[in-house]
Design a protein around this motif. Sequence first.
Motif, PDB file in Angstrom:
ATOM      1  N   ASN A 102       0.803  -1.229   0.000  1.00  0.00           N
ATOM      2  CA  ASN A 102       0.000   0.000   0.000  1.00  0.00           C
ATOM      3  C   ASN A 102       0.832   1.273   0.000  1.00  0.00           C
ATOM      4  N   LYS A 103       0.370   2.247  -0.736  1.00  0.00           N
ATOM      5  CA  LYS A 103       1.008   3.572  -0.727  1.00  0.00           C
ATOM      6  C   LYS A 103       0.881   4.199   0.668  1.00  0.00           C
ATOM      7  N   GLU A 104      -0.288   4.053   1.284  1.00  0.00           N
ATOM      8  CA  GLU A 104      -0.547   4.675   2.593  1.00  0.00           C
ATOM      9  C   GLU A 104       0.450   4.181   3.643  1.00  0.00           C
ATOM     10  N   ASP A 105       0.851   2.920   3.543  1.00  0.00           N
ATOM     11  CA  ASP A 105       1.833   2.391   4.502  1.00  0.00           C
ATOM     12  C   ASP A 105       3.254   2.774   4.083  1.00  0.00           C
ATOM     13  N   GLY A 142       4.531   6.362  -3.682  1.00  0.00           N
ATOM     14  CA  GLY A 142       4.566   6.947  -2.328  1.00  0.00           C
ATOM     15  C   GLY A 142       5.995   7.316  -1.953  1.00  0.00           C
TER      16      GLY A 142
END
Length: 321
Positions: A170-173, A201
């Motif tokens: 994930n990009k968010e992580d 990211g």
Amino acid sequence: CSEDRIYRIGVSQCSSDDWRTKMNDEIKREIMFHEDAVVEIRSADDDSKKQIADIKYFADSGFDIIIVSPNEAATLTPIIKEVYERGLPVIIFDRNIIGDTYTARLGVDDVGIGRSAAHYALQMLGNHPKAIEIFGLKGSTPAEDRHTGFTKEFIKGGGEILESAAADWNKEDAVPLVDSLLRIHDDVDLIYAHNDRMAIGASEVARKLGRDIKIIGIDAAPDIGIKAVADGVLDATFLYPTEGHRLIRTALAILKGEPYKREVCFPVSSAVDHTNADILLLQNETLRDETEKMHILKMRIDDYWTKHSSQTSLFYATIVI
Ligand code: FRU
């Protein structure tokens, strides 16, 4: 089986994202050509428990075959083994399970992709480059294999891996992770991420911190990875084939007793970088246009048949009266 038999195909995706949307579109496009088959696609949204429930749903609802991309190998293996041993055909694609309790598997040479990424990085960076590796989900086979292939080749070529940490695809992580790693290490030449979302990211963080770091990802889904390369956000990405149409063709071959290959491993592409990103985007645009036309044609044909059959029944009704 009777002549008007309709095969029910269940597809269990582990996740929802651009790469999987591309594959799902290929599946839906292929199924349009098979009047004797229907498909239902479920996504587990990265939750292995939900994926187990999805597989049980397909098995208990009379589906004829299940196609699965297992979120985590160890967690999904028991349920896949169970339904397979109960006699339901199972096709594994992309992520693998442990062992070979499946009817067929279509996969990609992820070790080879990792190796190609290392080779590309070494050529781009020259002597003794230092890298940070952003791992996909631990326990999912593409992440483990992309790590193995990259690490061996990179170290053999004189590279050093400063850190390797997981951002679960994930990009968010990836964003907070890369932020903290870049604050610890001031000598990073390369970030190698196991997919493009995490690589994008990483690129955003490196820019924000004013760092000049080369970034490599994997997947090359047109709207995400290839576009990021064309826009200069990523230095390179590697194609991770989707091949959704082949899944449907394999499923139908299995169900109809026709020949199929039990193990298929798609080869590794060369890098997508500034030399070819624009032309690949153009080709994809053309493919999208053609697909759109096919959908319109299919709708016209369906429409024609609906009108034709209602006129035919009206005709017969008139004769009977
Ligand atoms: C999509 C994805 C891709 C990655 C693949 C590995 O769900 O995360 O980005 O290449 O799964 O299985």
